[in-house]
Design an enzyme around this catalytic site. Sequence first.
Site, PDB file in Angstrom:
ATOM      1  CB  VAL A  43     -60.955  51.498  25.536  1.00 37.17           C
ATOM      2  CG1 VAL A  43     -60.727  52.416  24.336  1.00 37.17           C
ATOM      3  CG2 VAL A  43     -59.796  51.588  26.509  1.00 37.17           C
ATOM      4  CE  LYS A  44     -60.768  56.893  22.472  1.00 43.09           C
ATOM      5  NZ  LYS A  44     -59.486  57.617  22.608  1.00 43.09           N
TER       6      LYS A  44
END
Length: 469
Positions: A43-44
């Site tokens: 998700v980063k």
Amino acid sequence: MAVHESVVDAIGGTPLFRLSRLGAGLGAPVYAKAEFLNIGGSVKDRAALSMVLAAERDGLLRPGGTIIEATSGNTGIGLTIVGRQRGYRVIAGVSDRSAAEKSDILRAYGAEVVTAPTALPREHPEHLFNVVRRLADEIPGGWLANQYDNPANPDAHVRTTGPELWEQTGGRITHFVAGVGTGGTITGTGAFLKQVSAGAVTVIGADPEASSYGGGDGSPYFVESIGHFLHPGTAEDLWPESYRPDVVDGFERIPDRESLLTARRLAREEGLLGGPSSGTAVAAALRVARRLGPEDLVVVLLPDSGRSYLSKVFSDDWMRQWGFLEEPRSADDTEPTVRTVLEAAPGRLGRLPAVPADASLGDALALLREVPGGVAPVVLPRRERPFGVSATEVLGSLAAPAVAAALTGGRAAPDGPVTALLGPALPTVGIGHPLSAAREALGADGEAALVLLDGRAAALVHRTELGAP
């Protein structure tokens, strides 16, 4: 089929999968947003792209510049992919406790990796955060991304993750569950969902049981990338500005064992290879769904891939070594385990004789004389330990004969520090280890071993109990 001009254009747009097996029989359906299908595996990637674009727009990052960040791995990977695509040098400061695979991945994408400890007081000059800040100050054109306090981090999820979930569920989502690390994901996504639903969506933080976000003591835990660790020597407990506690309606606090075993089940039963923080989030989501009805819809965010943790969570040997796995190694394995020995003497588990590092030698000797074998671990001082002593808090050992000899010989004083006579750490065995493996760990000369249960030192076991000569 989508066609992109750059891998950066493929960030976001991740699918939802119903957890049909893990969620079977629950009151509400549970869907998982597979953020590990982002191009960098987590998700980063979303926050990395948002922060780089914002820095360029604000003139903080210029052509030929250097991106610098402290990372458990995932944000660094996203920044490296985006940064190298746009022509920047990237330096990733990685915690010495992060899985080795993450540093390998960072190097593969072109980052320079600097390893530094995080198990230090926040103010210590060698703490990872201070190391990367010095690099940003010293390197011309250096820009510290600072995901913990960068508003472009949660903004990425206000603009992308939240709208995606609302569209994918047709506005039916009632509960959003995610871990809290920097706080950017849960803050940005949760704020959008609350706004678009007029406050109808409930936001739940999935937190390691010991993390101080959800009310734990801040002692070490084994799930990477989420939670809040508080070193007992830290003077001021600073929470990230990316995290807005008012967005989170409540927490589910998940023990490490439940997190790690749920991550393994997620892969084996649902075909979704997520990391340990995905296990934490799914365990929390399943708890939430049990309390709800069919009119509700739970979405849980899976932040990263289990491919970064093959040497840890998905390794039976690692899980057994740290006391998280107790099932037999094979169907015909009937050898007694360390747990068998300890359960023969009720009350042994959880009653670890330990010497605080700030104790005096005189007090330590009095304690050691009450311990069978006269040897005990020396641990970091902490006022309270509701979850026991983390294995990462063990500094070494102390033996009664050595202390007595030093005191009677005048080489030490009774009020002197125990650290002056600190010996090597005791060998460790997992509670599920068979006795033969425990004897091997103890070696020919070891008097006692630390027994690990769920990553915490739960007892001492002595060589005679293991059947060693």
